[in-house]
Design a protein around this motif. Structure first.
Motif, PDB file in Angstrom:
ATOM      1  N   CYS A  55       0.809  -1.224   0.000  1.00  0.00           N
ATOM      2  CA  CYS A  55       0.000   0.000   0.000  1.00  0.00           C
ATOM      3  C   CYS A  55       0.841   1.273   0.000  1.00  0.00           C
ATOM      4  CB  CYS A  55      -0.907   0.040   1.227  1.00  0.00           C
ATOM      5  SG  CYS A  55      -2.188  -1.216   1.233  1.00  0.00           S
ATOM      6  N   LYS A 106      -9.071   6.903   2.171  1.00  0.00           N
ATOM      7  CA  LYS A 106      -7.895   7.789   2.158  1.00  0.00           C
ATOM      8  C   LYS A 106      -6.792   7.087   1.398  1.00  0.00           C
ATOM      9  CE  LYS A 106      -7.723  10.869   6.042  1.00  0.00           C
ATOM     10  NZ  LYS A 106      -7.401  10.982   7.451  1.00  0.00           N
ATOM     11  N   GLN A 107      -6.035   7.849   0.639  1.00  0.00           N
ATOM     12  CA  GLN A 107      -4.898   7.259  -0.071  1.00  0.00           C
ATOM     13  C   GLN A 107      -3.807   6.911   0.942  1.00  0.00           C
ATOM     14  OE1 GLN A 107      -4.837   7.064  -3.468  1.00  0.00           O
ATOM     15  NE2 GLN A 107      -2.799   6.212  -3.617  1.00  0.00           N
ATOM     16  N   PRO A 108      -3.270   5.676   0.929  1.00  0.00           N
ATOM     17  CA  PRO A 108      -2.146   5.396   1.835  1.00  0.00           C
ATOM     18  C   PRO A 108      -0.986   6.349   1.496  1.00  0.00           C
ATOM     19  CG  PRO A 108      -2.966   3.370   0.842  1.00  0.00           C
ATOM     20  CD  PRO A 108      -3.655   4.504   0.145  1.00  0.00           C
ATOM     21  N   MET A 114       8.044   9.979   6.574  1.00  0.00           N
ATOM     22  CA  MET A 114       7.163   9.870   7.749  1.00  0.00           C
ATOM     23  C   MET A 114       7.955   9.910   9.057  1.00  0.00           C
ATOM     24  SD  MET A 114       4.107   9.786   8.789  1.00  0.00           S
ATOM     25  CE  MET A 114       3.072   9.529   7.362  1.00  0.00           C
ATOM     26  N   ARG A 118       7.182  12.572  11.942  1.00  0.00           N
ATOM     27  CA  ARG A 118       6.561  12.146  13.195  1.00  0.00           C
ATOM     28  C   ARG A 118       7.515  11.455  14.170  1.00  0.00           C
ATOM     29  NH1 ARG A 118       0.580  11.851  13.332  1.00  0.00           N
ATOM     30  NH2 ARG A 118      -0.043  13.029  11.524  1.00  0.00           N
ATOM     31  N   ILE A 123       5.907   5.845  14.872  1.00  0.00           N
ATOM     32  CA  ILE A 123       5.627   4.681  14.019  1.00  0.00           C
ATOM     33  C   ILE A 123       5.538   3.415  14.875  1.00  0.00           C
ATOM     34  CG2 ILE A 123       6.595   3.241  12.176  1.00  0.00           C
ATOM     35  CD1 ILE A 123       7.811   6.073  11.241  1.00  0.00           C
ATOM     36  N   LEU A 127       1.983   1.292  15.343  1.00  0.00           N
ATOM     37  CA  LEU A 127       1.848  -0.132  15.016  1.00  0.00           C
ATOM     38  C   LEU A 127       1.538  -0.965  16.270  1.00  0.00           C
ATOM     39  CD1 LEU A 127       4.694  -0.523  12.369  1.00  0.00           C
ATOM     40  CD2 LEU A 127       2.248  -0.277  11.969  1.00  0.00           C
ATOM     41  N   LEU A 145      -3.882   7.336  16.283  1.00  0.00           N
ATOM     42  CA  LEU A 145      -4.473   8.051  15.154  1.00  0.00           C
ATOM     43  C   LEU A 145      -5.960   7.663  15.114  1.00  0.00           C
ATOM     44  CD1 LEU A 145      -3.798   9.933  12.755  1.00  0.00           C
ATOM     45  CD2 LEU A 145      -3.560   7.900  11.343  1.00  0.00           C
ATOM     46  N   GLY A 147      -9.648   6.948  14.464  1.00  0.00           N
ATOM     47  CA  GLY A 147     -10.402   6.929  13.213  1.00  0.00           C
ATOM     48  C   GLY A 147      -9.531   6.619  12.015  1.00  0.00           C
ATOM     49  N   MET A 150      -6.396   2.979   8.076  1.00  0.00           N
ATOM     50  CA  MET A 150      -5.513   1.838   7.780  1.00  0.00           C
ATOM     51  C   MET A 150      -5.997   0.586   8.515  1.00  0.00           C
ATOM     52  SD  MET A 150      -1.398   1.646   8.214  1.00  0.00           S
ATOM     53  CE  MET A 150      -0.671   0.222   9.007  1.00  0.00           C
ATOM     54  N   PRO A 151      -6.079  -0.553   7.792  1.00  0.00           N
ATOM     55  CA  PRO A 151      -6.407  -1.804   8.490  1.00  0.00           C
ATOM     56  C   PRO A 151      -5.238  -2.244   9.373  1.00  0.00           C
ATOM     57  CG  PRO A 151      -6.263  -2.149   6.083  1.00  0.00           C
ATOM     58  CD  PRO A 151      -5.853  -0.736   6.346  1.00  0.00           C
ATOM     59  N   VAL A 153      -2.733  -4.361   9.556  1.00  0.00           N
ATOM     60  CA  VAL A 153      -2.129  -5.337   8.635  1.00  0.00           C
ATOM     61  C   VAL A 153      -1.247  -6.351   9.371  1.00  0.00           C
ATOM     62  CG1 VAL A 153      -2.220  -3.816   6.645  1.00  0.00           C
ATOM     63  CG2 VAL A 153      -0.219  -3.759   8.122  1.00  0.00           C
ATOM     64  N   ILE A 202      10.951  -2.228  11.816  1.00  0.00           N
ATOM     65  CA  ILE A 202      10.264  -1.420  10.793  1.00  0.00           C
ATOM     66  C   ILE A 202      10.487   0.069  11.077  1.00  0.00           C
ATOM     67  CG2 ILE A 202       8.033  -0.761   9.802  1.00  0.00           C
ATOM     68  CD1 ILE A 202       7.015  -3.533  10.285  1.00  0.00           C
TER      69      ILE A 202
HETATM   70  C1  HEC Z   1      -3.891  -2.321   3.087  1.00  0.00           C
HETATM   71  C2  HEC Z   1      -3.149  -1.114   2.871  1.00  0.00           C
HETATM   72  C3  HEC Z   1      -2.124  -0.709   3.892  1.00  0.00           C
HETATM   73  C4  HEC Z   1      -1.029  -1.455   4.314  1.00  0.00           C
HETATM   74  C5  HEC Z   1      -0.619  -2.852   3.866  1.00  0.00           C
HETATM   75  C6  HEC Z   1      -0.315  -0.616   5.258  1.00  0.00           C
HETATM   76  N1  HEC Z   1      -0.933   0.589   5.381  1.00  0.00           N
HETATM   77 FE1  HEC Z   1      -0.249   2.164   6.473  1.00  0.00          FE
HETATM   78  N2  HEC Z   1      -1.840   3.288   5.849  1.00  0.00           N
HETATM   79  C7  HEC Z   1      -2.859   2.844   5.022  1.00  0.00           C
HETATM   80  C8  HEC Z   1      -3.832   3.908   4.872  1.00  0.00           C
HETATM   81  C9  HEC Z   1      -5.113   3.826   4.057  1.00  0.00           C
HETATM   82  C10 HEC Z   1      -3.349   4.994   5.632  1.00  0.00           C
HETATM   83  C11 HEC Z   1      -4.021   6.353   5.839  1.00  0.00           C
HETATM   84  C12 HEC Z   1      -4.580   6.317   7.242  1.00  0.00           C
HETATM   85  C13 HEC Z   1      -5.224   7.592   7.684  1.00  0.00           C
HETATM   86  O1  HEC Z   1      -4.695   8.675   7.391  1.00  0.00           O
HETATM   87  O2  HEC Z   1      -6.269   7.501   8.341  1.00  0.00           O
HETATM   88  C14 HEC Z   1      -2.095   4.564   6.229  1.00  0.00           C
HETATM   89  C15 HEC Z   1      -1.307   5.374   7.042  1.00  0.00           C
HETATM   90  C16 HEC Z   1      -0.093   5.005   7.580  1.00  0.00           C
HETATM   91  C17 HEC Z   1       0.755   5.862   8.378  1.00  0.00           C
HETATM   92  C18 HEC Z   1       0.510   7.331   8.665  1.00  0.00           C
HETATM   93  C19 HEC Z   1      -0.178   7.529   9.957  1.00  0.00           C
HETATM   94  C20 HEC Z   1      -0.403   9.002  10.184  1.00  0.00           C
HETATM   95  O3  HEC Z   1      -0.139   9.441  11.294  1.00  0.00           O
HETATM   96  O4  HEC Z   1      -0.813   9.727   9.265  1.00  0.00           O
HETATM   97  C21 HEC Z   1       1.841   5.139   8.751  1.00  0.00           C
HETATM   98  C22 HEC Z   1       3.019   5.597   9.615  1.00  0.00           C
HETATM   99  C23 HEC Z   1       1.665   3.823   8.197  1.00  0.00           C
HETATM  100  N3  HEC Z   1       0.488   3.778   7.496  1.00  0.00           N
HETATM  101  C24 HEC Z   1       2.568   2.805   8.372  1.00  0.00           C
HETATM  102  C25 HEC Z   1       2.405   1.542   7.824  1.00  0.00           C
HETATM  103  C26 HEC Z   1       3.356   0.478   8.009  1.00  0.00           C
HETATM  104  C27 HEC Z   1       4.657   0.604   8.796  1.00  0.00           C
HETATM  105  C28 HEC Z   1       2.871  -0.595   7.338  1.00  0.00           C
HETATM  106  C29 HEC Z   1       3.473  -1.982   7.281  1.00  0.00           C
HETATM  107  C30 HEC Z   1       3.576  -2.668   8.543  1.00  0.00           C
HETATM  108  C31 HEC Z   1       1.616  -0.201   6.705  1.00  0.00           C
HETATM  109  N4  HEC Z   1       1.370   1.100   7.034  1.00  0.00           N
HETATM  110  C32 HEC Z   1       0.839  -1.028   5.908  1.00  0.00           C
HETATM  111  C33 HEC Z   1      -2.946   1.605   4.405  1.00  0.00           C
HETATM  112  C34 HEC Z   1      -2.048   0.576   4.567  1.00  0.00           C
END
Ligand code: HEC
Length: 247
Positions: A55, A106-108, A114, A118, A123, A127, A145, A147, A150-151, A153, A202
């Motif tokens: 993502c 929302k777009q990831p 990052m 932050r 981070i 997680l 964060l 609401g 992001m699922p 994962v 990570i």
């Molecule tokens: C299935 C898709 C998906 C995967 C896989 C994923 N993310 Fe995300 N991530 C998102 C989305 C969608 C957002 C936006 C979330 C929001 O702003 O509410 C996000 C936001 C974030 C943010 C920003 C949080 C913030 O404060 O704005 C971080 C850091 C992040 N992800 C880390 C990770 C990490 C590290 C991994 C791997 C362990 C990961 N993500 C895997 C979809 C994903």
């Protein structure tokens, strides 16, 4: 003048920390990430590519730069870390199409910077912060964060946590429930300390990605200070030599 500005500086610092403490009752966890630990960075790169790059992109970092810095052989890079059609010289992209905002709401975001925005503690905490919440699209919410789109994962690795609430009085004296933290609910494949390490790697890798030169810059800084100290001695001796006949 100097005294006054020091006092003003101190006062501003106090105001800053006081308001920060009021705002965020829930404190960030300490990641313990160490940018000089290459093995941790290698594991972090592997974890990131496996669990996050589906993502998230790291579009300001090239695979080739990463493999050179982290001492990852090219064969290993191509076989185990590049999951798209990218070549080693390409930037680290994600497998997400541009319109994936429709899928999550929302777009990831791109994650290259990052950790600089932050911090790696955020981070690491983020997680650790997912907890079960049936009202959310993916069945989880996040302590750090609220609401989040992001699922969780890493659900299979960490397991699922549940929220812990506490009673608090608001400004008008009426009691309300506020989120105070999370506690384990269903176990995951990893033990808690293994999960900590998994996520620390990570966070560490993302710290590296945000500033690939960081480790070099820090060790260089020490040499620069040492040089200045030695230089100071010579400069002082020279000054003494020049001034010795003046008085
Ligand atoms: C299935 C898709 C998906 C995967 C896989 C994923 N993310 Fe995300 N991530 C998102 C989305 C969608 C957002 C936006 C979330 C929001 O702003 O509410 C996000 C936001 C974030 C943010 C920003 C949080 C913030 O404060 O704005 C971080 C850091 C992040 N992800 C880390 C990770 C990490 C590290 C991994 C791997 C362990 C990961 N993500 C895997 C979809 C994903």
């Amino acid at each position: 003048m100097l005294k006054a500005s020091v006092l003003i500086g101190l006062a501003l610092l106090c105001v800053g920390t006081a308001s920060a403490a009021e705002e965020g009752e829930i404190r960030l966890m300490h990641s313990g990430a160490d940018i000089n630990n290459t093995e941790s960075l290698q594991r972090g790169a592997r974890n990131f590519m496996n669990y996050c790059s589906g993502c998230h992109s790291l579009k300001y970092l090239r695979y080739s730069r990463m493999s050179a810095d982290l001492k990852i052989p090219d064969s290993e890079l191509v076989k185990n870390l590049i999951f798209t059609s990218a070549k080693p010289f390409d930037e680290i992209g994600s497998a997400m199409p541009a319109d994936s905002a429709d899928w999550f709401g929302k777009q990831p975001p791109d994650l290259t910077l990052m950790a600089r925005v932050r911090g790696s503690d955020y981070i690491y905490s983020y997680l650790h912060g997912f907890y079960a919440d049936k009202t959310r699209l993916w069945g989880v919410n996040n302590l750090y964060l609220p609401g989040t789109a992001m699922p969780h994962v890493l659900y299979e690795r960490q397991g699922l946590q549940k929220p812990v609430y506490k009673n608090e009085k608001d400004a008008h004296g009426s009691a309300k429930m506020v989120l105070a933290g999370v506690e384990p609910m269903t176990p995951g494949a990893l033990k808690p300390e293994e999960y900590d390490q998994f996520v620390r790697d990570i966070a560490n890798f993302m710290d590296y990605a945000a500033e690939p030169i960081k480790a070099t810059r820090q060790s260089m800084g020490i040499y620069v200070i040492l040089f200045l100290l030695v230089f100071f001695v010579f400069a002082y001796l020279l000054k003494k030599e020049y001034w010795k006949d003046v008085h």
